[in-house]
Design an enzyme around this catalytic site. Structure first.
Site, PDB file in Angstrom:
ATOM      1  N   CYS A  21       0.865  -1.190   0.000  1.00 26.67           N
ATOM      2  CA  CYS A  21       0.000   0.000   0.000  1.00 26.67           C
ATOM      3  C   CYS A  21       0.895   1.231   0.000  1.00 26.67           C
ATOM      4  O   CYS A  21       2.115   1.117  -0.184  1.00 26.67           O
ATOM      5  CB  CYS A  21      -0.978  -0.007   1.174  1.00 26.67           C
ATOM      6  SG  CYS A  21      -0.204   0.083   2.799  1.00 26.67           S
TER       7      CYS A  21
ATOM      8  N   ARG B  53      -3.364  -0.490   5.471  1.00 26.12           N
ATOM      9  CA  ARG B  53      -3.970  -1.564   4.676  1.00 26.12           C
ATOM     10  C   ARG B  53      -3.074  -2.775   4.449  1.00 26.12           C
ATOM     11  O   ARG B  53      -3.517  -3.916   4.627  1.00 26.12           O
ATOM     12  CB  ARG B  53      -4.435  -1.006   3.318  1.00 26.12           C
ATOM     13  CG  ARG B  53      -5.574  -0.032   3.438  1.00 26.12           C
ATOM     14  CD  ARG B  53      -5.723   0.805   2.195  1.00 26.12           C
ATOM     15  NE  ARG B  53      -4.560   1.669   2.009  1.00 26.12           N
ATOM     16  CZ  ARG B  53      -4.348   2.428   0.953  1.00 26.12           C
ATOM     17  NH1 ARG B  53      -5.223   2.406  -0.042  1.00 26.12           N
ATOM     18  NH2 ARG B  53      -3.270   3.191   0.874  1.00 26.12           N
TER      19      ARG B  53
ATOM     20  N   ASP C 167      -9.209   3.497   1.590  1.00 28.24           N
ATOM     21  CA  ASP C 167      -8.044   3.928   2.381  1.00 28.24           C
ATOM     22  C   ASP C 167      -8.522   4.515   3.714  1.00 28.24           C
ATOM     23  O   ASP C 167      -9.038   5.635   3.745  1.00 28.24           O
ATOM     24  CB  ASP C 167      -7.258   4.977   1.585  1.00 28.24           C
ATOM     25  CG  ASP C 167      -5.960   5.349   2.285  1.00 28.24           C
ATOM     26  OD1 ASP C 167      -5.797   5.006   3.467  1.00 28.24           O
ATOM     27  OD2 ASP C 167      -5.116   5.990   1.632  1.00 28.24           O
TER      28      ASP C 167
HETATM   29  P1  4NP Z   1      -1.770   2.913   4.148  1.00 27.89           P
HETATM   30  O1  4NP Z   1      -2.400   4.273   4.691  1.00 27.89           O
HETATM   31  O2  4NP Z   1      -1.234   3.224   2.760  1.00 27.89           O
HETATM   32  O3  4NP Z   1      -2.929   1.982   4.122  1.00 27.89           O
HETATM   33  O4  4NP Z   1      -0.688   2.512   5.124  1.00 27.89           O
HETATM   34  C1  4NP Z   1      -1.765   5.512   4.627  1.00 27.89           C
HETATM   35  C2  4NP Z   1      -0.811   5.831   5.565  1.00 27.89           C
HETATM   36  C3  4NP Z   1      -0.176   7.055   5.517  1.00 27.89           C
HETATM   37  C4  4NP Z   1      -0.507   7.956   4.521  1.00 27.89           C
HETATM   38  C5  4NP Z   1      -1.468   7.630   3.575  1.00 27.89           C
HETATM   39  C6  4NP Z   1      -2.103   6.386   3.620  1.00 27.89           C
HETATM   40  N1  4NP Z   1       0.133   9.227   4.474  1.00 27.89           N
HETATM   41  O5  4NP Z   1      -0.222  10.027   3.600  1.00 27.89           O
HETATM   42  O6  4NP Z   1       1.031   9.484   5.269  1.00 27.89           O
END
Ligand code: 4NP
Length: 150
Positions: A8, A14, A123
């Site tokens: 991800c 995720r 997300d």
């Molecule tokens: P992930 O969620 O991709 O599911 O781990 C996110 C975690 C951090 C960020 C975006 C999505 N961020 O922009 O820092």
């Protein structure tokens, strides 16, 4: 041995949820020794950070075991190491190819494609809804195990 890398954007919501959900599923089915399962990020945004606490809380509520892991970025060498590089959303696929190069062995796929859906996993970093994300990851992982012949 089936080697799976979930990917991800940040590797704190995720993809670690998918890692521990699939680890739980294969353990409960008695097929854990057939699998090697990991997760990583396309970005370096959250490098070194633990699973985001609401994601960890949701796993606990569902009785899914997880370890105190730290976010890592996908490496070019992971392309050779893993059989399946499974993205949570379509934009991850572009970034996976940016890191690994062209998908010459057709290893890169979208998790919900195994559930017959051409959709992204919601997300929760933006939606704040870890229940929908959990349900979608479960749906994708069940489809993936069926795809693998289990
Ligand atoms: P992930 O969620 O991709 O599911 O781990 C996110 C975690 C951090 C960020 C975006 C999505 N961020 O922009 O820092």
């Amino acid at each position: 041995m089936i080697k799976v890398m979930f990917v991800c954007l940040g590797n704190i919501c995720r993809s670690p949820m998918a890692e521990f959900i699939l680890k739980d599923m294969v353990k409960k089915r008695g097929i854990a020794s057939d699998f090697e399962i990991a997760s990583s990020a396309t970005s370096t945004e959250e490098w070194g950070n633990p699973i985001y606490s609401p994601a960890a809380k949701k796993l606990s509520q569902e009785g899914i075991a997880y370890t105190d892991r730290r976010a890592v970025q996908l490496k070019k060498s992971d392309y050779n190491k893993y059989d399946y590089i499974i993205a949570m959303e379509k934009r991850n696929i572009e970034n996976i190819k940016h890191i690994c190069g062209p998908d010459t062995d057709n290893k890169v796929s979208l998790l919900l494609s195994y559930a017959g859906r051409n959709d992204n996993i919601a997300d929760p970093w933006y939606t704040g809804n870890f229940d929908i994300t959990y349900d979608e990851i479960l749906e994708g992982c069940e489809g993936f195990l069926t795809f693998c012949g289990y």
